[in-house]
Design a protein around this motif. Structure first.
Motif, PDB file in Angstrom:
ATOM      1  N   CYS A  18       0.780  -1.232   0.000  1.00 14.81           N
ATOM      2  CA  CYS A  18       0.000   0.000   0.000  1.00 14.81           C
ATOM      3  C   CYS A  18       0.818   1.292   0.000  1.00 14.81           C
ATOM      4  O   CYS A  18       0.226   2.347  -0.073  1.00 14.81           O
ATOM      5  N   THR A  19       2.132   1.243   0.100  1.00 14.60           N
ATOM      6  CA  THR A  19       2.849   2.518   0.002  1.00 14.60           C
ATOM      7  C   THR A  19       3.625   2.572  -1.310  1.00 14.60           C
ATOM      8  O   THR A  19       4.157   1.569  -1.780  1.00 14.60           O
ATOM      9  N   ASP A  20       3.659   3.740  -1.892  1.00 13.57           N
ATOM     10  CA  ASP A  20       4.487   3.953  -3.075  1.00 13.57           C
ATOM     11  C   ASP A  20       4.932   5.408  -3.152  1.00 13.57           C
ATOM     12  O   ASP A  20       4.406   6.266  -2.454  1.00 13.57           O
ATOM     13  N   VAL A  21       5.936   5.637  -3.975  1.00  9.98           N
ATOM     14  CA  VAL A  21       6.452   7.001  -4.134  1.00  9.98           C
ATOM     15  C   VAL A  21       5.648   7.660  -5.241  1.00  9.98           C
ATOM     16  O   VAL A  21       5.416   7.061  -6.284  1.00  9.98           O
ATOM     17  N   ILE A  22       5.190   8.859  -4.971  1.00 10.26           N
ATOM     18  CA  ILE A  22       4.393   9.537  -6.001  1.00 10.26           C
ATOM     19  C   ILE A  22       4.994  10.893  -6.360  1.00 10.26           C
ATOM     20  O   ILE A  22       5.794  11.448  -5.618  1.00 10.26           O
ATOM     21  N   ILE A  24       4.480  14.733  -6.914  1.00 12.57           N
ATOM     22  CA  ILE A  24       3.566  15.810  -6.517  1.00 12.57           C
ATOM     23  C   ILE A  24       4.179  17.123  -6.964  1.00 12.57           C
ATOM     24  O   ILE A  24       5.374  17.357  -6.755  1.00 12.57           O
ATOM     25  N   LEU A  26       4.710  20.733  -6.290  1.00 13.67           N
ATOM     26  CA  LEU A  26       4.550  21.663  -5.175  1.00 13.67           C
ATOM     27  C   LEU A  26       4.823  23.069  -5.662  1.00 13.67           C
ATOM     28  O   LEU A  26       5.754  23.297  -6.449  1.00 13.67           O
ATOM     29  N   TYR A  60      11.042  21.995  -2.320  1.00 13.84           N
ATOM     30  CA  TYR A  60      11.185  20.751  -1.572  1.00 13.84           C
ATOM     31  C   TYR A  60      11.831  19.644  -2.397  1.00 13.84           C
ATOM     32  O   TYR A  60      12.619  18.859  -1.884  1.00 13.84           O
ATOM     33  N   PHE A  61      11.527  19.573  -3.666  1.00 11.56           N
ATOM     34  CA  PHE A  61      12.096  18.499  -4.479  1.00 11.56           C
ATOM     35  C   PHE A  61      13.311  18.959  -5.293  1.00 11.56           C
ATOM     36  O   PHE A  61      13.587  18.423  -6.364  1.00 11.56           O
TER      37      PHE A  61
ATOM     38  N   TYR B 719       1.189  20.648   2.519  1.00  8.74           N
ATOM     39  CA  TYR B 719       2.399  20.114   1.896  1.00  8.74           C
ATOM     40  C   TYR B 719       3.560  21.042   2.249  1.00  8.74           C
ATOM     41  O   TYR B 719       3.362  22.232   2.467  1.00  8.74           O
ATOM     42  N   PRO B 720       4.789  20.524   2.244  1.00 13.49           N
ATOM     43  CA  PRO B 720       5.914  21.425   2.499  1.00 13.49           C
ATOM     44  C   PRO B 720       6.040  22.436   1.365  1.00 13.49           C
ATOM     45  O   PRO B 720       5.868  22.095   0.202  1.00 13.49           O
ATOM     46  N   GLU B 740      -3.049  22.840   0.317  1.00 15.55           N
ATOM     47  CA  GLU B 740      -3.064  21.943  -0.839  1.00 15.55           C
ATOM     48  C   GLU B 740      -4.159  20.904  -0.640  1.00 15.55           C
ATOM     49  O   GLU B 740      -4.842  20.889   0.372  1.00 15.55           O
ATOM     50  N   LYS B 773      -5.183   3.721  -6.398  1.00 11.56           N
ATOM     51  CA  LYS B 773      -4.509   3.966  -5.129  1.00 11.56           C
ATOM     52  C   LYS B 773      -4.930   5.322  -4.574  1.00 11.56           C
ATOM     53  O   LYS B 773      -4.325   6.338  -4.881  1.00 11.56           O
ATOM     54  N   ILE B 778      -0.120  11.178   2.896  1.00 11.31           N
ATOM     55  CA  ILE B 778       1.052  11.415   2.067  1.00 11.31           C
ATOM     56  C   ILE B 778       2.133  11.958   2.991  1.00 11.31           C
ATOM     57  O   ILE B 778       1.900  12.897   3.751  1.00 11.31           O
ATOM     58  N   PHE B 780       6.187  13.178   3.547  1.00  9.57           N
ATOM     59  CA  PHE B 780       7.357  13.715   2.844  1.00  9.57           C
ATOM     60  C   PHE B 780       8.597  13.363   3.631  1.00  9.57           C
ATOM     61  O   PHE B 780       8.623  13.535   4.845  1.00  9.57           O
ATOM     62  N   GLN B 781       9.589  12.822   2.971  1.00 15.09           N
ATOM     63  CA  GLN B 781      10.775  12.405   3.712  1.00 15.09           C
ATOM     64  C   GLN B 781      12.020  12.434   2.843  1.00 15.09           C
ATOM     65  O   GLN B 781      11.954  12.495   1.624  1.00 15.09           O
ATOM     66  N   GLU B 791      11.455  12.696  -1.164  1.00 15.27           N
ATOM     67  CA  GLU B 791      10.383  12.033  -1.904  1.00 15.27           C
ATOM     68  C   GLU B 791       9.053  12.163  -1.158  1.00 15.27           C
ATOM     69  O   GLU B 791       9.035  12.468   0.033  1.00 15.27           O
ATOM     70  N   ALA B 792       7.993  11.928  -1.902  1.00 18.85           N
ATOM     71  CA  ALA B 792       6.651  11.919  -1.299  1.00 18.85           C
ATOM     72  C   ALA B 792       6.159  10.488  -1.326  1.00 18.85           C
ATOM     73  O   ALA B 792       6.193   9.832  -2.370  1.00 18.85           O
ATOM     74  N   ILE B 793       5.750   9.978  -0.175  1.00 22.36           N
ATOM     75  CA  ILE B 793       5.291   8.596  -0.077  1.00 22.36           C
ATOM     76  C   ILE B 793       3.784   8.605   0.144  1.00 22.36           C
ATOM     77  O   ILE B 793       3.278   9.270   1.039  1.00 22.36           O
ATOM     78  N   ARG B 794       3.106   7.857  -0.707  1.00 22.56           N
ATOM     79  CA  ARG B 794       1.656   7.775  -0.570  1.00 22.56           C
ATOM     80  C   ARG B 794       1.297   6.472   0.133  1.00 22.56           C
ATOM     81  O   ARG B 794       1.835   5.416  -0.209  1.00 22.56           O
ATOM     82  N   LEU B 795       0.408   6.568   1.095  1.00 23.89           N
ATOM     83  CA  LEU B 795      -0.099   5.366   1.732  1.00 23.89           C
ATOM     84  C   LEU B 795      -1.533   5.181   1.246  1.00 23.89           C
ATOM     85  O   LEU B 795      -2.400   6.001   1.522  1.00 23.89           O
ATOM     86  N   ALA B 796      -1.741   4.134   0.476  1.00 24.85           N
ATOM     87  CA  ALA B 796      -3.086   3.830  -0.014  1.00 24.85           C
ATOM     88  C   ALA B 796      -3.515   2.559   0.699  1.00 24.85           C
ATOM     89  O   ALA B 796      -2.844   1.536   0.602  1.00 24.85           O
ATOM     90  N   LEU B 797      -4.577   2.635   1.467  1.00 22.74           N
ATOM     91  CA  LEU B 797      -4.899   1.483   2.303  1.00 22.74           C
ATOM     92  C   LEU B 797      -5.474   0.302   1.561  1.00 22.74           C
ATOM     93  O   LEU B 797      -5.119  -0.824   1.805  1.00 22.74           O
TER      94      LEU B 797
END
Lengths: 99, 810
Positions: A18-22, A24, A26, A60-61, B719-720, B740, B773, B778, B780-781, B791-797
């Motif tokens: 369920c987690t992936d990098v997306i 975005i 900004l 940020y990116f 969002y940052p 956002e 998804k 979401i 950011f890390q 990167e931005a990590i999405r958690l889709a349950l």
């Protein structure tokens, strides 16, 4: 039993996938000055070596080192007394005092 | 012949009051409570009689709530109350009474009324209708006749046919398909009504307050669909009977237990199993119901050598005893618990318990009363297995004693009245060391409060077309000791430090001690409620409503989801109660004799004294929560469209909501920025567009197909805006709160039901067919092992979730 273990794998898979990098987009925020430093007064040498690093915020990116803030005039005031910092010749954005 | 009666009711009655002017005048008198006696006197003069009784399910003997009981070919009638009771006072003569209810066959009874009569009506559940039947000369639907607007009623059957994740029917998931109701998060059983937060919903299970309606982080809600009889959601036009929360009321009534025969229901699903047993202890007089559910995801995890534990269970109990026709006693109980453990790092558990004892008493054919004694509690705890392990726990407890009365003066006038008293006790947090932990035992101050209330609501049919309901609720709240409270400099617990640009705790200059039961602060407020209905034509009505609501219990959370770690705080010396005003206007229309029920509603809401945390607030184990919060206000507005079909092969509804929900937090003085510089910003519950389609198609008597399609705006988030480096770490910098929005949410579910002849059914379902998804969070890390990349990590349950459930009834 096989039935249960098949479904347990299914549930675990569901939880793992369920987690992936997306991507975005900004918006770029206002650029702000970032002051990074710690002034330490050592009892034996009150005029010891001190340094302050000046950078700015970045998108940020940006995935690049933080942009340095060079050519600034840095003065630290302690109890009314000014301590000027001068920019390092080798590391731009690093401001030093003393030796 | 019936036409004659219509003439009688429509013309003879008003003629007694001469003119419209006089009727308005009479309305004014009603407020002074003089009118009921006058009206009764007049009725006696013209020879009226009362027909009253209960409407019940013919198979189980269960009383049915909200049955539309009408006098055929007239505009007279009412819906049965929360206990299935109706009372109509009519002129002497022959009348045809019809009772209609979704999922049941309509019953018509002709009676000659020449004395007060008791008539219990039994309705047979409708057999599956394959052919589209349009009842000729059917009575008008409740959509048109009821004065209530912004209301949704669901029966257990409707909830069961909507496909949901892991094949388990769920009340809250079904609610979120309705207009004006949105998910707060995919995994959350919290729901947002017309842009307000989940903590602003009054959730009642057999009149007990449920503080957290979610199980297993919201995969399920606490309501066992097998034990539910009827659900009513008020999004607006809230009756004066309800109070204590700003936005809505979700009134869930459990079944009373089958009075005629024993019934067993069981369900085997991939995630949870359940059973329900009901039956008579003493036929027709005393019945019971026991229901239980248990999830077993934890067993799967164990099999997969996973140390994580996550499970829930719940238990529903009910007993109903009617010694005679005038008295009935009910005892209902709910007990539920959740537990979650994450591989020796973190544990979490929470649960609700609720008990209600009720006594229904009929004083006479027209006065119905109910007295309830209610106890409910919610507790939540976390355990941290760090180097210094400890357990953090908190709980809320309340006891409510109340009386509700219903006085059906005649077919045109009815009064609801009641009063009650709630005692609240809050334990905001206790820390206990685990094992040989060096952590010190600590406890935050317990908080106590009393909440007395009283209400009166008058329902008046001014003409066959025009109906008005006006009521007033008086509510009060007394924060009680024992507690010592700090006194802050200039009376402000939060101050702004303009040098650092941060909010800080105010300076404490002293303290004030309050003894046990000593009033620390008290609040009092009036909550006017008003509803109007004008029936434009036989299939169309216009309705409008206004209501003010007050909420004395605040909920502070710095996440959008209804997480198990909720901070509840009573209003008191530093926190004023929240208030809301809502107006709504709607057009209701039935098409093709009620085959399609359509509604279009617009609303505007203002909210005052909302609480929001300061940026960077520390809410856990904080004895002085007032130093972390700012107060603000909000506004929400929108329009909701619903088209519903409840007859024929194809059943279901389509809904679309266009709305905004915004809030404003100005800060403590004019010079400080508050949140987002004191401007209005989108609240986390803002969903500008929300579309859902939920339909069931019956192929034949054995196969059904259900289909859901949901498309809605993503929720606002922060969002940052930029990043900076500090000590080699990349730190995100946030600027504008909720500036956002998550990507839009979209999901399609399909399920097939195979009904076996001997009472079993198989449900095959696919949740999120296209495996979209949808982001739950979401994050950011900094990329691991990289000095510069982020990167931005999405958690889709939930991606696509196939499931099979087997249900059995015998």
């Amino acid at each position: 039993m096989k039935f249960i273990s098949t479904f347990s794998c299914l549930i675990v898979l569901l939880c793992l996938s369920c987690t992936d990098v997306i991507e975005i987009n900004l918006d770029e925020g206002t650029v702000r000055l970032v002051v990074e430093g710690r002034i330490e007064l050592i009892k034996e040498s009150p005029s010891g070596y001190q340094r302050i690093r000046l950078t700015t915020t970045a998108p940020y990116f940006s995935n690049e080192p933080a942009p340095v803030a060079a050519g600034a005039r840095v003065i630290v005031t302690v109890s009314g007394r000014n301590y000027p910092f001068t920019e390092s010749h080798t590391v731009p954005g690093l401001y030093e005092t003393g030796s | 012949m019936n036409i004659k009666h219509e003439v009688l009711t429509h013309e003879v009655f008003p003629a007694r009051h001469c003119s419209a002017m006089k009727r308005w005048y009479q309305g004014a008198l009603c407020v002074l409570l003089l009118a009921p006696s006058i009206l009764v006197a007049q009725d006696e003069f013209v020879q009226t009689h009362t027909i009253s009784g209960y409407v019940r399910d013919a198979d189980s003997g269960e009383e049915l709530i909200g049955v539309n009981v009408r006098i055929k070919d007239s505009r007279l009638g009412m819906a049965t109350n929360e206990y299935g009771f109706y009372s109509l006072t009519l002129l002497r003569g022959t009348w045809t009474i019809s009772a209609s209810y979704i999922g049941y066959q309509t019953v018509e009874k002709e009676i000659y009324l020449d004395a007060d009569t008791t008539l219990h009506i039994e309705l047979l559940p409708s057999v599956i209708q394959i052919q589209e039947v349009v009842a000729v000369g059917a009575t008008e639907s409740k959509n048109i006749t009821s004065i209530e607007m912004s209301v949704a009623e669901l029966t257990a059957a409707t909830i069961r046919q909507v496909p949901v994740v892991l094949g388990e029917a769920d009340l809250v998931k079904t609610l979120t398909l309705l207009p004006g109701v949105s998910r707060t998060n995919e995994a959350s059983s919290g729901f947002s009504i017309r842009g307000s937060g989940p903590a602003q919903n009054l959730v009642l299970l057999d009149e007990s307050i449920i503080y957290n309606a979610s199980h297993l982080f919201g995969f399920f809600s606490v309501f066992n669909p097998d034990a539910i009889k009827e659900v009513k959601l008020y999004k607006g036009g809230i009756n004066a009977r309800y109070g204590g929360r700003l936005a809505s009321v979700l009134d869930v009534r459990q079944k009373e237990g089958n009075k005629k025969s024993f019934l067993f229901k069981g369900g085997l699903g991939l995630a949870a199993s359940r059973f329900l047993l009901e039956g008579p202890i003493w036929k027709e007089k005393w019945s019971f119901l026991v229901g239980a559910r248990r999830s077993y995801a934890d067993l799967f995890l164990k099999l997969a050598n996973n140390d994580n534990i996550a499970y829930f269970y719940d238990l529903n109990l009910k007993s109903n005893y009617s010694p005679n026709e005038r008295n009935r006693f009910f005892l209902s109980g709910y007990f539920g618990r959740d537990s979650f453990e994450f591989a020796d790092v973190f544990g979490n558990s929470w649960g609700n318990a609720a008990f209600t004892l009720r006594w229904n008493h009929l004083f006479n054919d027209r006065i119905f009363s109910n007295i309830s004694l209610i106890y409910s509690t919610y507790n939540y705890a976390s355990e941290f297995y760090t180097a210094a392990p400890y357990r953090w726990s908190a709980d809320i407890e309340n006891v409510d004693l109340k009386m509700d009365g219903y006085y059906y003066i005649n077919t045109r006038n009815a009064i609801d009245f009641g009063f009650g008293l709630i005692h609240h006790a809050f334990n905001p947090g206790t820390i206990v060391p685990l094992d040989d932990s060096p952590i010190q035992k600590a406890r935050l101050d317990k908080k106590y409060a009393l909440e007395p209330y009283a209400y009166l609501s008058y329902d008046q049919k001014l003409s066959p077309r025009l109906e008005i309901q006006y009521g007033m609720r008086l509510s009060s709240f007394q924060r009680l000791g024992r507690q010592n409270i700090p006194l802050y400099e200039n009376g402000s617990p939060v101050v702004y430090n303009s040098d650092l640009g941060l909010y800080e705790e105010g300076r404490v200059v002293g303290s004030e001690a309050f003894g046990s039961w000593e009033t620390m602060e008290s609040f009092f407020g009036l909550e006017p409620r008003l509803s109007l209905k004008y029936q434009v034509s036989r299939p169309a009505s216009i309705k409008c409503s206004y209501n003010r609501t007050r909420q004395y219990i605040q909920f502070i959370s710095n996440t959008a989801s209804s997480s198990p770690l909720d901070i509840w705080a009573p209003s008191g010396p530093f926190i004023p109660p929240q208030r809301a005003d809502q107006i709504a206007l709607g057009y209701f229309r039935d098409i093709r004799d009620g085959t399609f029920e359509c509604s279009l509603e617009g609303y505007y809401k203002r909210l005052y004294d909302l609480v929001d945390y300061v940026p960077g607030a520390d809410l856990m184990m904080n004895n002085h929560i007032e130093t972390e919060i700012l107060s603000g206000d909000g506004r929400a507005y929108g329009c909701e469209l619903q088209v519903k079909k409840s007859r024929g092969r194809l059943n279901g509804w389509l809904s679309y909501t266009l709305s905004r929900s915004e809030q404003r937090v100005p800060g403590v003085s004019p010079s400080d920025p508050g949140v987002n510089n004191g401007r209005y910003y989108a609240s986390v519950y803002d969903r500008p567009h929300d579309f859902s389609l939920s339909v069931v198609y019956r192929f034949n008597t054995t196969w059904d197909m259900a289909f859901n399609c949901i498309l809605s705006s993503g929720r606002p988030t922060t969002y940052p805006e930029s990043r900076y480096e500090y000590d080699g770490i990349i730190v995100p910098h946030f600027e504008e709160r909720n500036g956002e929005r998550f990507p839009y949410y979209n999901r399609i579910d399909i399920s097939f039901t195979l009904k076996e002849k001997w009472g079993g059914d198989w449900i095959f379902s696919l949740y999120n067919v296209f495996n979209r998804k949808n982001a739950s969070f979401i994050r950011f890390q900094q990329v691991e092992d990289s000095a510069l990349e982020t990167e931005a990590i999405r958690l889709a349950l939930f991606g696509i979730v196939p499931s099979i459930t087997y249900n059995v009834t015998f």
